[in-house]
Motif scaffolding. Structure first.
Motif, PDB file in Angstrom:
ATOM      1  N   ILE A   1       0.626  -1.255   0.166  1.00  0.00           N
ATOM      2  CA  ILE A   1       0.012   0.096  -0.082  1.00  0.00           C
ATOM      3  C   ILE A   1       0.988   1.227   0.025  1.00  0.00           C
ATOM      4  N   HIS A   2       2.114   1.024   0.292  1.00  0.00           N
ATOM      5  CA  HIS A   2       2.775   2.296   0.338  1.00  0.00           C
ATOM      6  C   HIS A   2       3.740   2.415  -1.063  1.00  0.00           C
ATOM      7  N   ASN A   3       3.352   1.733  -1.860  1.00  0.00           N
ATOM      8  CA  ASN A   3       4.133   1.858  -3.360  1.00  0.00           C
ATOM      9  C   ASN A   3       3.199   2.531  -4.113  1.00  0.00           C
ATOM     10  N   LYS A   4       3.434   3.951  -4.305  1.00  0.00           N
ATOM     11  CA  LYS A   4       2.582   4.787  -5.174  1.00  0.00           C
ATOM     12  C   LYS A   4       3.541   5.175  -6.295  1.00  0.00           C
ATOM     13  N   LYS A   5       4.396   4.473  -6.720  1.00  0.00           N
ATOM     14  CA  LYS A   5       5.113   4.999  -7.939  1.00  0.00           C
ATOM     15  C   LYS A   5       4.389   5.354  -9.117  1.00  0.00           C
ATOM     16  N   ILE A   6       3.401   4.426  -9.249  1.00  0.00           N
ATOM     17  CA  ILE A   6       2.603   4.877 -10.581  1.00  0.00           C
ATOM     18  C   ILE A   6       1.964   6.286 -10.481  1.00  0.00           C
ATOM     19  N   ARG A   7       2.084   7.055  -9.602  1.00  0.00           N
ATOM     20  CA  ARG A   7       1.615   8.499  -9.616  1.00  0.00           C
ATOM     21  C   ARG A   7       2.813   9.295 -10.256  1.00  0.00           C
ATOM     22  N   SER A   8       3.813   8.919 -10.132  1.00  0.00           N
ATOM     23  CA  SER A   8       4.824   9.872 -10.838  1.00  0.00           C
ATOM     24  C   SER A   8       4.828   9.841 -12.309  1.00  0.00           C
ATOM     25  N   PHE A   9       4.254   8.546 -13.137  1.00  0.00           N
ATOM     26  CA  PHE A   9       4.423   8.639 -14.461  1.00  0.00           C
ATOM     27  C   PHE A   9       2.892   8.437 -15.011  1.00  0.00           C
ATOM     28  N   PHE A  10       1.950   8.363 -14.027  1.00  0.00           N
ATOM     29  CA  PHE A  10       0.438   8.427 -14.761  1.00  0.00           C
ATOM     30  C   PHE A  10      -0.129   9.177 -13.292  1.00  0.00           C
ATOM     31  N   PRO A  11       0.039  10.815 -13.582  1.00  0.00           N
ATOM     32  CA  PRO A  11      -0.074  11.687 -12.671  1.00  0.00           C
ATOM     33  C   PRO A  11      -1.681  12.356 -12.517  1.00  0.00           C
ATOM     34  N   VAL A  12      -2.783  11.439 -12.768  1.00  0.00           N
ATOM     35  CA  VAL A  12      -3.883  11.808 -12.684  1.00  0.00           C
ATOM     36  C   VAL A  12      -4.273  12.725 -11.422  1.00  0.00           C
ATOM     37  N   LEU A  13      -3.704  12.489 -10.201  1.00  0.00           N
ATOM     38  CA  LEU A  13      -4.246  13.238  -9.310  1.00  0.00           C
ATOM     39  C   LEU A  13      -3.314  14.462  -9.434  1.00  0.00           C
ATOM     40  N   ARG A  14      -2.203  14.752  -9.712  1.00  0.00           N
ATOM     41  CA  ARG A  14      -1.410  15.914  -9.888  1.00  0.00           C
ATOM     42  C   ARG A  14      -2.151  16.863 -10.726  1.00  0.00           C
ATOM     43  N   ASP A  15      -2.767  16.276 -11.936  1.00  0.00           N
ATOM     44  CA  ASP A  15      -3.495  17.220 -12.987  1.00  0.00           C
ATOM     45  C   ASP A  15      -4.940  17.487 -12.599  1.00  0.00           C
ATOM     46  N   LEU A  16      -5.576  17.042 -11.740  1.00  0.00           N
ATOM     47  CA  LEU A  16      -6.774  17.586 -11.177  1.00  0.00           C
ATOM     48  C   LEU A  16      -6.744  19.153 -10.850  1.00  0.00           C
ATOM     49  N   THR A  17      -7.773  19.769 -11.432  1.00  0.00           N
ATOM     50  CA  THR A  17      -8.093  21.179 -10.809  1.00  0.00           C
ATOM     51  C   THR A  17      -9.249  21.392 -10.158  1.00  0.00           C
ATOM     52  N   SER A  18      -9.415  22.310  -9.447  1.00  0.00           N
ATOM     53  CA  SER A  18     -10.732  22.683  -8.806  1.00  0.00           C
ATOM     54  C   SER A  18     -11.804  22.994  -9.593  1.00  0.00           C
ATOM     55  N   ASP A  19     -11.176  23.701 -11.039  1.00  0.00           N
ATOM     56  CA  ASP A  19     -12.240  24.174 -11.776  1.00  0.00           C
ATOM     57  C   ASP A  19     -13.025  22.814 -12.421  1.00  0.00           C
ATOM     58  N   MET A  20     -12.375  21.559 -12.439  1.00  0.00           N
ATOM     59  CA  MET A  20     -13.134  20.363 -12.824  1.00  0.00           C
ATOM     60  C   MET A  20     -14.469  20.244 -11.734  1.00  0.00           C
ATOM     61  N   TYR A  21     -14.322  20.368 -10.623  1.00  0.00           N
ATOM     62  CA  TYR A  21     -15.287  20.364  -9.558  1.00  0.00           C
ATOM     63  C   TYR A  21     -16.443  21.459  -9.593  1.00  0.00           C
ATOM     64  N   GLU A  22     -15.741  22.497  -9.809  1.00  0.00           N
ATOM     65  CA  GLU A  22     -16.676  23.824  -9.850  1.00  0.00           C
ATOM     66  C   GLU A  22     -17.776  23.794 -10.889  1.00  0.00           C
ATOM     67  N   ASN A  23     -17.037  23.259 -11.901  1.00  0.00           N
ATOM     68  CA  ASN A  23     -17.961  23.220 -13.549  1.00  0.00           C
ATOM     69  C   ASN A  23     -18.958  22.022 -13.211  1.00  0.00           C
ATOM     70  N   LEU A  24     -18.298  20.880 -12.566  1.00  0.00           N
ATOM     71  CA  LEU A  24     -19.458  19.775 -12.320  1.00  0.00           C
ATOM     72  C   LEU A  24     -20.498  20.306 -11.523  1.00  0.00           C
ATOM     73  N   LYS A  25     -20.265  20.898 -10.441  1.00  0.00           N
ATOM     74  CA  LYS A  25     -21.179  21.299  -9.614  1.00  0.00           C
ATOM     75  C   LYS A  25     -22.332  22.317 -10.320  1.00  0.00           C
ATOM     76  N   LYS A  26     -21.641  23.199 -11.176  1.00  0.00           N
ATOM     77  CA  LYS A  26     -22.728  24.305 -11.958  1.00  0.00           C
ATOM     78  C   LYS A  26     -23.576  23.383 -12.905  1.00  0.00           C
ATOM     79  N   ALA A  27     -23.015  22.492 -13.506  1.00  0.00           N
ATOM     80  CA  ALA A  27     -23.723  21.660 -14.620  1.00  0.00           C
ATOM     81  C   ALA A  27     -24.740  20.864 -13.582  1.00  0.00           C
ATOM     82  N   HIS A  28     -24.516  20.327 -12.587  1.00  0.00           N
ATOM     83  CA  HIS A  28     -25.219  19.561 -11.961  1.00  0.00           C
ATOM     84  C   HIS A  28     -26.665  20.360 -11.383  1.00  0.00           C
TER      85      HIS A  28
END
Length: 286
Positions: free
Chosen positions: A255-282
């Motif tokens: 569970i401590h091996n999170k090396k995938i996040r360095s080359f598959f950086p989906v969490l790094r690339d999240l933005t708050s705009d994504m959630y704000e736009n989702l809320k507005k659409a909802h």
């Protein structure tokens, strides 16, 4: 860390029978070196209790958590299982409990309640909306084996919920379900997607066999998004339970091996705009 998937066919409304069955699997899991064993949604009672849900539901902590606490202490293992929970008088939740060698740790309540048909060819519907109130909290519990978050069945269909647990700092997510056979081809790939889109390990278990008129597809698995020790090279699936029988299936997680996040950086690339736009659409849904 070794994790066990406890795949069972419950006897409807018979908690004593189901506890005995789960005890046998706890012992097998412990003998296999597992630090955690995970049982499916409503494993304590079965899914087809109808009005008997009010009779068999328990408070948390309660009778069954005391039973599993003693097993957890005796076999030095953590246990997660699904059950109907009594909240206020005659207010029920579809819930899950977590106990460990140190005792009762915490619980979760199903956030999303299905009301669609249980069979594509028939008029039946999941009983959740008739008997249960939806939960709203998605706690991440700190334990001696890591930080654990959990989703119950239909919750897994919502990427927002798995993302929330991930951002709360879970080391891995547990998903428990009582999914009928017609959902297999819909449900099965979603579990893998939830792991990979969050770069987080995911432990999934499902009811199996036939309970009343419902046949479940089993198929529990462990998806280790960041682990190189894979059963099949090039895939994240560590282990896979059968589709048609009760069994214990054990897989190993780092569970401590999170090396995938360095080359598959989906969490790094999240933005708050994504959630704000989702809320507005909802908010503008008609």
């Amino acid at each position: 860390m070794k994790v066990a998937i406890g795949q069972i066919t419950p006897k409807t409304g018979d908690k004593e029978y189901n506890c005995k069955k789960m005890k046998e699997q706890v012992i097998k899991a412990a003998k296999g070196g597992a630090s955690l064993v995970v049982f499916p949604e409503l494993a304590l009672t079965g899914y087809n209790c109808g009005d008997d849900f009010f009779r068999v539901a328990e408070t948390l902590p309660g009778e069954s958590t005391s039973y599993f606490e003693s097993l957890a202490k005796a076999y030095d293992i953590h246990i997660i299982y699904g059950l109907p929970e009594h909240g206020l008088t005659d207010v029920l939740y579809n819930a899950a409990a977590l106990v460990g060698p140190e005792g009762f740790i915490g619980s979760w309540r199903k956030n999303t309640l299905p009301g669609h048909a249980t069979d594509l060819t028939g008029p039946g519907a999941f009983p959740d909306r008739r008997f249960f109130k939806n939960g709203s909290g998605l706690e991440v519990y700190e334990t001696s084996i890591g930080r654990i978050g959990l989703l119950i069945c239909y919750d897994i269909f919502y990427p927002e919920l798995a993302r929330l647990i991930t951002l709360k700092g879970a080391d891995f997510i547990v998903g428990i379900s009582g999914s009928p056979s017609f959902e297999k081809d819909i449900f099965e790939p979603i579990v893998k997607v939830r792991a990979m889109e969050n770069t987080i390990d995911f432990v999934f278990t499902n009811l199996v066999g036939t309970e009343g008129d419902t046949t479940y597809w089993g198929g529990g698995c462990i998806i280790a998004a960041g682990d190189a020790k894979r059963k099949v090279p090039g895939t994240p699936e560590i282990c896979k339970a059968s589709y048609d029988k009760e069994e214990i299936t054990i897989g190993e997680l780092d569970i401590h091996n999170k090396k995938i996040r360095s080359f598959f950086p989906v969490l790094r690339d999240l933005t708050s705009d994504m959630y704000e736009n989702l809320k507005k659409a909802h908010d503008h849904l008609v």
